[in-house]
Each structure stands twice: as structure tokens, then as C-alpha cells.
Motif scaffolding. Structure first.
Motif, PDB file in Angstrom:
ATOM      1  N   LYS A  22     -17.261  13.670  29.321  1.00 23.22           N
ATOM      2  CA  LYS A  22     -17.846  13.262  28.037  1.00 23.22           C
ATOM      3  C   LYS A  22     -19.256  12.719  28.240  1.00 23.22           C
ATOM      4  N   GLN A  23     -19.448  11.916  29.284  1.00 25.52           N
ATOM      5  CA  GLN A  23     -20.775  11.382  29.570  1.00 25.52           C
ATOM      6  C   GLN A  23     -21.740  12.500  29.926  1.00 25.52           C
ATOM      7  N   ALA A  24     -21.263  13.489  30.656  1.00 27.96           N
ATOM      8  CA  ALA A  24     -22.107  14.620  31.036  1.00 27.96           C
ATOM      9  C   ALA A  24     -22.507  15.442  29.818  1.00 27.96           C
ATOM     10  N   LEU A  25     -21.562  15.660  28.925  1.00 29.19           N
ATOM     11  CA  LEU A  25     -21.868  16.403  27.695  1.00 29.19           C
ATOM     12  C   LEU A  25     -22.939  15.679  26.884  1.00 29.19           C
ATOM     13  N   ALA A  26     -22.824  14.349  26.827  1.00 29.30           N
ATOM     14  CA  ALA A  26     -23.817  13.565  26.093  1.00 29.30           C
ATOM     15  C   ALA A  26     -25.181  13.660  26.765  1.00 29.30           C
ATOM     16  N   GLU A  27     -25.208  13.605  28.095  1.00 26.37           N
ATOM     17  CA  GLU A  27     -26.482  13.668  28.812  1.00 26.37           C
ATOM     18  C   GLU A  27     -27.168  15.023  28.631  1.00 26.37           C
ATOM     19  N   VAL A  28     -26.356  16.086  28.602  1.00 24.63           N
ATOM     20  CA  VAL A  28     -26.916  17.427  28.410  1.00 24.63           C
ATOM     21  C   VAL A  28     -27.304  17.655  26.948  1.00 24.63           C
ATOM     22  N   GLY A  29     -26.748  16.826  26.054  1.00 25.15           N
ATOM     23  CA  GLY A  29     -27.096  16.909  24.640  1.00 25.15           C
ATOM     24  C   GLY A  29     -26.246  17.863  23.834  1.00 25.15           C
ATOM     25  N   ILE A  30     -25.026  18.138  24.302  1.00 22.62           N
ATOM     26  CA  ILE A  30     -24.170  19.086  23.587  1.00 22.62           C
ATOM     27  C   ILE A  30     -22.813  18.484  23.243  1.00 22.62           C
ATOM     28  N   ALA A  31     -22.727  17.157  23.267  1.00 23.42           N
ATOM     29  CA  ALA A  31     -21.431  16.510  23.021  1.00 23.42           C
ATOM     30  C   ALA A  31     -20.904  16.798  21.621  1.00 23.42           C
ATOM     31  N   ASP A  32     -21.775  16.758  20.625  1.00 24.46           N
ATOM     32  CA  ASP A  32     -21.326  16.908  19.235  1.00 24.46           C
ATOM     33  C   ASP A  32     -20.745  18.288  18.953  1.00 24.46           C
ATOM     34  N   GLU A  33     -21.297  19.311  19.601  1.00 27.00           N
ATOM     35  CA  GLU A  33     -20.828  20.669  19.310  1.00 27.00           C
ATOM     36  C   GLU A  33     -19.893  21.214  20.389  1.00 27.00           C
ATOM     37  N   THR A  34     -19.435  20.355  21.300  1.00 28.99           N
ATOM     38  CA  THR A  34     -18.567  20.825  22.380  1.00 28.99           C
ATOM     39  C   THR A  34     -17.300  19.980  22.459  1.00 28.99           C
ATOM     40  N   PRO A  35     -16.301  20.310  21.655  1.00 27.08           N
ATOM     41  CA  PRO A  35     -15.039  19.559  21.726  1.00 27.08           C
ATOM     42  C   PRO A  35     -14.298  19.857  23.024  1.00 27.08           C
ATOM     43  N   MET A  36     -13.620  18.855  23.541  1.00 31.91           N
ATOM     44  CA  MET A  36     -12.799  19.025  24.729  1.00 31.91           C
ATOM     45  C   MET A  36     -11.342  19.150  24.311  1.00 31.91           C
ATOM     46  N   GLU A  37     -10.708  20.255  24.694  1.00 31.89           N
ATOM     47  CA  GLU A  37      -9.316  20.485  24.322  1.00 31.89           C
ATOM     48  C   GLU A  37      -8.388  20.058  25.448  1.00 31.89           C
ATOM     49  N   PHE A  38      -7.537  19.091  25.159  1.00 33.22           N
ATOM     50  CA  PHE A  38      -6.570  18.546  26.112  1.00 33.22           C
ATOM     51  C   PHE A  38      -5.373  19.476  26.218  1.00 33.22           C
ATOM     52  N   LEU A  39      -5.049  19.896  27.441  1.00 37.82           N
ATOM     53  CA  LEU A  39      -3.861  20.713  27.696  1.00 37.82           C
ATOM     54  C   LEU A  39      -2.853  19.889  28.489  1.00 37.82           C
ATOM     55  N   ALA A  40      -1.600  20.005  28.132  1.00 36.66           N
ATOM     56  CA  ALA A  40      -0.557  19.151  28.717  1.00 36.66           C
ATOM     57  C   ALA A  40      -0.223  19.542  30.147  1.00 36.66           C
ATOM     58  N   TYR A  41      -0.015  18.504  30.956  1.00 31.65           N
ATOM     59  CA  TYR A  41       0.406  18.691  32.345  1.00 31.65           C
ATOM     60  C   TYR A  41       1.144  17.427  32.768  1.00 31.65           C
ATOM     61  N   GLU A  42       2.430  17.542  33.043  1.00 37.51           N
ATOM     62  CA  GLU A  42       3.219  16.382  33.464  1.00 37.51           C
ATOM     63  C   GLU A  42       3.194  16.268  34.987  1.00 37.51           C
ATOM     64  N   LEU A  43       2.644  15.188  35.494  1.00 39.41           N
ATOM     65  CA  LEU A  43       2.649  14.980  36.936  1.00 39.41           C
ATOM     66  C   LEU A  43       4.071  14.793  37.455  1.00 39.41           C
ATOM     67  N   ASP A  44       4.914  14.167  36.649  1.00 40.93           N
ATOM     68  CA  ASP A  44       6.308  13.938  37.039  1.00 40.93           C
ATOM     69  C   ASP A  44       7.232  14.264  35.868  1.00 40.93           C
ATOM     70  N   PRO A  45       7.624  15.528  35.746  1.00 39.28           N
ATOM     71  CA  PRO A  45       8.515  15.918  34.633  1.00 39.28           C
ATOM     72  C   PRO A  45       9.853  15.203  34.651  1.00 39.28           C
ATOM     73  N   GLU A  46      10.229  14.632  35.798  1.00 38.07           N
ATOM     74  CA  GLU A  46      11.516  13.950  35.920  1.00 38.07           C
ATOM     75  C   GLU A  46      11.401  12.444  35.715  1.00 38.07           C
ATOM     76  N   ALA A  47      10.240  11.960  35.303  1.00 42.27           N
ATOM     77  CA  ALA A  47      10.051  10.518  35.106  1.00 42.27           C
ATOM     78  C   ALA A  47      11.031  10.001  34.060  1.00 42.27           C
ATOM     79  N   PRO A  48      11.504   8.773  34.201  1.00 43.28           N
ATOM     80  CA  PRO A  48      12.491   8.220  33.266  1.00 43.28           C
ATOM     81  C   PRO A  48      11.893   7.907  31.902  1.00 43.28           C
ATOM     82  N   LYS A  49      12.747   7.772  30.925  1.00 45.49           N
ATOM     83  CA  LYS A  49      12.311   7.429  29.573  1.00 45.49           C
ATOM     84  C   LYS A  49      11.986   5.944  29.439  1.00 45.49           C
ATOM     85  N   THR A  50      12.582   5.135  30.289  1.00 44.58           N
ATOM     86  CA  THR A  50      12.317   3.696  30.257  1.00 44.58           C
ATOM     87  C   THR A  50      12.002   3.214  31.667  1.00 44.58           C
TER      88      THR A  50
END
Length: 208
Positions: A22-50
């Protein structure tokens, strides 16, 4: 320009890496027109619920180094209070936010989840925690409740993870610019700036 990145709420390097991009996008001047799309990735799919953890944990040298890295970027991370729990429901609500409210709402929720997990030591799998954060981000409480009480958006999360595997992603954060330029890890901001400028130059040349 389009940026997608695989990430997990429970990954400190993802929090740091996304912030640097995000800081790099702002420095280059394209932050407003460049959305970042978050894609899911579970580091530990077996992690407990509590979490069974109580109080603060003693930190090793590696954890302290991560905290120092974050502080250098203006991020507050308190790894001694982190509760190791499943991030699946958080990922599903991020999908809901994007589906119903757009990328900006999803990105706000992602950032709020990072803060809850790394700053406040909240249990990110706790439905009350998730509902409060989702409401603050503007999501409809009834829609949030319906998602949390079902398996809605779980397949979308699985699809992201399958795409990561097919793309050879073995660690996060993993950024992909315009569908073809990859950057792995929480690289220094200067590297992100350089990469963005190179892509802009190459894509501009290709348009001529």
C-alpha cells in the motif's frame, strides 16, 4: 493495474507485506486506482475454533524480530497476545464483504481483522468478535449472522486455496500484478516500488 495477493489474517508477514505494498502504491502515485484484492489462504486449516491460551506468551528472538520489523513500518503487533485459532470464518466474511459491498469494504474488513488479531489479541474465530468487526465495517448484521451460521462462502475460500496450489504458491503473502508478475513475501517497500514502476513501464510499452 490490478493486484491480487494470497494472505492469511494469522500471518504477520502478510500484515506487514500488504502495508508495504500500500505504501509503495502511494509512493508511485497509483494507490487510488489500484485496488488490492485479498485472496484467502489458511496457514493452518486445522487450527481450533477456540483458544486455550491464557494471558501473554513469552516471545522468542524470531517473534521479537517480527515485532521490530512491524514497528519499523508503523504497525503495532503484539505477538505475545495472539490467539492461535481458525481463520476460516474471517475469510468467509471477507468474501461476503466483497460480494455484497465491493472491494473497498472487503479491504477495510481485512485491515480490521489484522488489528484485532495482532494488536488486540482477539480470538478471530469468535463469532461475537467477527460480528462486531463486520458491523463496524458496514456489513448488514443479518447477512453476517446468516453466513456465520452456515457454510456460505467456504467454497470460495477453498477455490482461492486451490488456485494458490495450482499457481505454486507455498507461502504468503504472495502478490500477483496484472495476472503475471509475482512477488513473494514481505519484501522491502523499495522493492515493491521498483516492481510497480517496472510493470508500469513494461505495460505502457506494450500498449504503444
Amino acid at each position: 493495474m490490478e493486484i491480487m495477493y494470497w494472505s492469511d489474517i494469522a500471518c504477520p508477514f502478510c500484515y506487514i507485506g500488504a502495508n508495504r505494498m500500500k505504501q509503495a502504491l502511494a509512493e508511485v502515485g497509483i494507490a487510488d486506482e489500484t485496488p488490492m484484492e485479498f485472496l484467502a489462504y489458511e496457514l493452518d486449516p486445522e487450527a481450533p475454533k477456540t483458544s486455550s491460551e491464557k494471558g501473554e506468551k513469552a516471545l522468542g528472538q524470531r517473534a521479537r524480530a517480527i515485532e521490530d520489523m512491524a514497528r519499523g513500518d508503523g504497525l503495532a503487533i503484539n505477538l505475545s497476545q495472539v490467539k492461535h485459532v481458525s481463520t476460516m470464518d474471517a475469510h468467509r466474511l471477507i468474501k461476503l464483504a466483497k460480494d455484497k459491498y465491493g472491494q473497498a469494504a472487503a479491504n477495510r474488513l481485512v485491515n480490521d481483522f489484522y488489528k484485532l488479531y495482532f494488536v488486540k489479541g482477539a480470538e478471530i474465530a469468535d463469532h461475537d468478535v467477527l460480528k462486531e468487526a463486520a458491523a463496524a465495517a458496514g456489513l448488514d448484521p443479518a447477512a453476517v449472522e446468516a453466513v456465520l451460521n452456515s457454510d456460505a462462502y467456504e467454497q470460495e475460500v477453498r477455490n482461492d486455496e486451490a488456485a494458490a496450489m495450482q499457481s505454486g504458491v507455498s507461502g504468503v503473502p504472495f502478490f500477483v500484478i496484472n495476472g503475471k508478475y509475482a512477488i513473494n513475501g514481505a519484501q522491502p517497500k523499495e522493492l515493491f516500488v521498483s516492481a510497480l514502476r517496472q510493470v508500469l513501464a513494461m505495460e505502457g510499452a506494450n500498449d504503444d
